[in-house]
Design a protein around this motif. Sequence first.
Motif, PDB file in Angstrom:
ATOM      1  N   ALA A   1       6.858 -17.853 -82.222  1.00 56.43           N
ATOM      2  CA  ALA A   1       6.219 -17.980 -83.536  1.00 56.43           C
ATOM      3  C   ALA A   1       7.111 -18.720 -84.529  1.00 56.43           C
ATOM      4  O   ALA A   1       6.629 -19.293 -85.506  1.00 56.43           O
TER       5      ALA A   1
ATOM      6  N   ILE B   1       2.777  -9.124 -83.790  1.00 58.47           N
ATOM      7  CA  ILE B   1       3.020 -10.244 -82.870  1.00 58.47           C
ATOM      8  C   ILE B   1       3.460  -9.664 -81.530  1.00 58.47           C
ATOM      9  O   ILE B   1       4.397  -8.868 -81.484  1.00 58.47           O
TER      10      ILE B   1
ATOM     11  N   ALA C   1       5.223 -22.663 -91.027  1.00 58.98           N
ATOM     12  CA  ALA C   1       5.740 -21.773 -92.073  1.00 58.98           C
ATOM     13  C   ALA C   1       6.963 -20.993 -91.586  1.00 58.98           C
ATOM     14  O   ALA C   1       8.019 -21.042 -92.211  1.00 58.98           O
ATOM     15  N   LEU C   2       6.817 -20.302 -90.465  1.00 59.37           N
ATOM     16  CA  LEU C   2       7.936 -19.465 -90.003  1.00 59.37           C
ATOM     17  C   LEU C   2       9.159 -20.301 -89.650  1.00 59.37           C
ATOM     18  O   LEU C   2      10.289 -19.937 -89.987  1.00 59.37           O
TER      19      LEU C   2
ATOM     20  N   ARG D   1       0.739 -27.228 -91.361  1.00 60.75           N
ATOM     21  CA  ARG D   1       0.293 -25.962 -90.792  1.00 60.75           C
ATOM     22  C   ARG D   1       1.077 -25.679 -89.518  1.00 60.75           C
ATOM     23  O   ARG D   1       1.479 -26.586 -88.805  1.00 60.75           O
ATOM     24  N   GLY D   2       1.249 -24.411 -89.219  1.00 56.48           N
ATOM     25  CA  GLY D   2       1.984 -24.044 -88.015  1.00 56.48           C
ATOM     26  C   GLY D   2       3.482 -24.187 -88.184  1.00 56.48           C
ATOM     27  O   GLY D   2       4.223 -24.093 -87.211  1.00 56.48           O
TER      28      GLY D   2
ATOM     29  N   LYS E   1      -0.272 -29.811 -81.863  1.00 55.99           N
ATOM     30  CA  LYS E   1      -1.546 -29.838 -82.571  1.00 55.99           C
ATOM     31  C   LYS E   1      -2.166 -31.233 -82.600  1.00 55.99           C
ATOM     32  O   LYS E   1      -3.315 -31.392 -82.964  1.00 55.99           O
TER      33      LYS E   1
ATOM     34  N   ALA F   1      -3.866 -12.067 -89.895  1.00 57.80           N
ATOM     35  CA  ALA F   1      -3.655 -11.045 -88.868  1.00 57.80           C
ATOM     36  C   ALA F   1      -4.550  -9.820 -89.094  1.00 57.80           C
ATOM     37  O   ALA F   1      -4.399  -8.807 -88.413  1.00 57.80           O
TER      38      ALA F   1
ATOM     39  N   ASP G   1       2.782  -5.794 -93.597  1.00 59.60           N
ATOM     40  CA  ASP G   1       1.332  -5.687 -93.402  1.00 59.60           C
ATOM     41  C   ASP G   1       1.001  -4.729 -92.268  1.00 59.60           C
ATOM     42  O   ASP G   1       1.856  -4.374 -91.468  1.00 59.60           O
TER      43      ASP G   1
ATOM     44  N   HIS H   1       5.467 -26.206 -84.145  1.00 59.14           N
ATOM     45  CA  HIS H   1       4.530 -26.701 -83.130  1.00 59.14           C
ATOM     46  C   HIS H   1       3.653 -27.810 -83.670  1.00 59.14           C
ATOM     47  O   HIS H   1       2.454 -27.856 -83.429  1.00 59.14           O
TER      48      HIS H   1
ATOM     49  N   PHE I   1       8.271  -8.835 -92.760  1.00 54.35           N
ATOM     50  CA  PHE I   1       9.237  -9.927 -92.867  1.00 54.35           C
ATOM     51  C   PHE I   1      10.170  -9.638 -94.026  1.00 54.35           C
ATOM     52  O   PHE I   1       9.717  -9.304 -95.121  1.00 54.35           O
TER      53      PHE I   1
ATOM     54  N   ASN J   1      -0.430 -15.350 -93.622  1.00 55.71           N
ATOM     55  CA  ASN J   1      -0.315 -14.906 -92.231  1.00 55.71           C
ATOM     56  C   ASN J   1      -0.773 -13.456 -92.076  1.00 55.71           C
ATOM     57  O   ASN J   1      -1.440 -13.111 -91.099  1.00 55.71           O
ATOM     58  N   ALA J   2      -0.405 -12.618 -93.042  1.00 54.70           N
ATOM     59  CA  ALA J   2      -0.803 -11.203 -92.990  1.00 54.70           C
ATOM     60  C   ALA J   2      -2.326 -11.083 -93.018  1.00 54.70           C
ATOM     61  O   ALA J   2      -2.921 -10.318 -92.264  1.00 54.70           O
TER      62      ALA J   2
HETATM   63  P1  ADP Z   1       0.336 -20.696 -88.594  1.00 55.20           P
HETATM   64  O1  ADP Z   1       0.007 -19.573 -89.526  1.00 55.20           O
HETATM   65  O2  ADP Z   1      -0.117 -22.004 -89.128  1.00 55.20           O
HETATM   66  O3  ADP Z   1      -0.117 -20.450 -87.187  1.00 55.20           O
HETATM   67  P2  ADP Z   1       3.055 -19.839 -89.064  1.00 55.20           P
HETATM   68  O4  ADP Z   1       4.369 -20.508 -88.883  1.00 55.20           O
HETATM   69  O5  ADP Z   1       2.713 -19.387 -90.432  1.00 55.20           O
HETATM   70  O6  ADP Z   1       1.949 -20.817 -88.519  1.00 55.20           O
HETATM   71  O7  ADP Z   1       2.985 -18.588 -88.090  1.00 55.20           O
HETATM   72  C1  ADP Z   1       3.202 -18.785 -86.721  1.00 55.20           C
HETATM   73  C2  ADP Z   1       2.505 -17.717 -85.891  1.00 55.20           C
HETATM   74  O8  ADP Z   1       3.169 -16.462 -86.033  1.00 55.20           O
HETATM   75  C3  ADP Z   1       1.068 -17.441 -86.274  1.00 55.20           C
HETATM   76  O9  ADP Z   1       0.186 -18.338 -85.656  1.00 55.20           O
HETATM   77  C4  ADP Z   1       0.872 -16.024 -85.784  1.00 55.20           C
HETATM   78  O10 ADP Z   1       0.555 -16.033 -84.408  1.00 55.20           O
HETATM   79  C5  ADP Z   1       2.239 -15.400 -85.924  1.00 55.20           C
HETATM   80  N1  ADP Z   1       2.347 -14.583 -87.151  1.00 55.20           N
HETATM   81  C6  ADP Z   1       2.995 -14.926 -88.287  1.00 55.20           C
HETATM   82  N2  ADP Z   1       2.919 -13.965 -89.216  1.00 55.20           N
HETATM   83  C7  ADP Z   1       2.190 -12.962 -88.659  1.00 55.20           C
HETATM   84  C8  ADP Z   1       1.757 -11.660 -89.129  1.00 55.20           C
HETATM   85  N3  ADP Z   1       2.053 -11.214 -90.357  1.00 55.20           N
HETATM   86  N4  ADP Z   1       1.034 -10.899 -88.265  1.00 55.20           N
HETATM   87  C9  ADP Z   1       0.727 -11.348 -87.034  1.00 55.20           C
HETATM   88  N5  ADP Z   1       1.107 -12.548 -86.534  1.00 55.20           N
HETATM   89  C10 ADP Z   1       1.832 -13.356 -87.335  1.00 55.20           C
END
Ligand code: ADP
Length: 323
Positions: A64, A56, A91-92, A88-89, A72, A30, A51, A68, A137, A26-27
């Motif tokens: 986030a 965000i 992780a968080l 995908r989508g 998709k 970004a 990072d 989701h 994080f 994700n970093a």
């Molecule tokens: P994905 O990466 O597949 O979109 P994630 O659950 O990993 O799904 O992340 C969800 C969303 O959170 C990302 O699409 C992004 O918009 C935002 N995000 C997560 N980590 C970061 C980060 N380090 N910097 C900026 N935005 C982030």
Amino acid sequence: KQTIDQIAAGEVVERPASVIKELTENAIDAGATAVTIEIRDGGTTFMRITDNGAGIPADQVKKAFLRHATSKIRKAEDLVNIASLGFRGEALSSISAVAQVECITKTPEALTGIRYCIEGGVEKEYEEIGAPGGTTFIIRNLFFNTPARAKFLKAPVTEGNHVSSFVEELALSHPEISFKFIQNGQNKLYTSGNGNLKEIVYQIFGRDLTRELVAVDARTELMHVHGFIGNPNVARGNRTFENYFINGRYVKNKVIAKAIEDAYHGFLMQHKYPFTLLYLDIVSEKVDVNVHPQKLEVRISDQEGVYHQLCLTIQNALMNRER
Ligand code: ADP
Ligand code: MG
């Protein structure tokens, strides 16, 4: 909803290293140019990823962390894509379902940042705070609410080694990004991010190796191979120093390992393995990259061609090296 998130988490979050993988991806997505990874107790009790990327936007922070998956799936072929890309989508949402998560983030335009805490999928805090541009994080007590899963964690030393190997791969994959890795308060790895591969090898593996490296660069219609190979004098007792990337992905592959080892045959003592850092860019028709949440597979269709070119390239480099 929490239970579903916990089940989904099983696909994404297996151990601390998988959390580090998702959050560093994700970093990089970004646009970060510097990423700091800090762990304690192998990452089981504490992980912090900082990072300097895009951050965000305040109104997107809570979103986030939502799953989701359904958004998709728009047409039938998306189903196929989702299957091949794994979850995908998610992780968080997955990580926050099985750990205590604190996120501090700020975009360059925003005057203040946001601090958001979510534990086991339950929102705890949301507040404006001063913060530098980028995202941090903090993940505490992985699997604190899923003891069945916590049981599968190995000793902190073992989990820490998984994280450490992953961070090395990451640094080798992205010479243009500066990485810092801190383990139990000690600096373990630092790369400058200036793109100089030889310097990164030195920073990761030490100077002995660097002095002995032989540069490799060969291009045919089938593939471009470049990077460095170690002098036979500094061969190792196992394969862990055979590093190679196929089309940008750090993988293990029998054909490549065999090509490397056969090329060194006659230069090395038995049961010794060379150091390599090779980047293979094979024309896309000749490889098939399969990405699952937990494993990465690369199948080479022209195995003979790749084997022969790589073997020859390495042998030439070994014979022409300066003594
Ligand atoms: P994905 O990466 O597949 O979109 P994630 O659950 O990993 O799904 O992340 C969800 C969303 O959170 C990302 O699409 C992004 O918009 C935002 N995000 C997560 N980590 C970061 C980060 N380090 N910097 C900026 N935005 C982030
Ligand atoms: Mg992601």
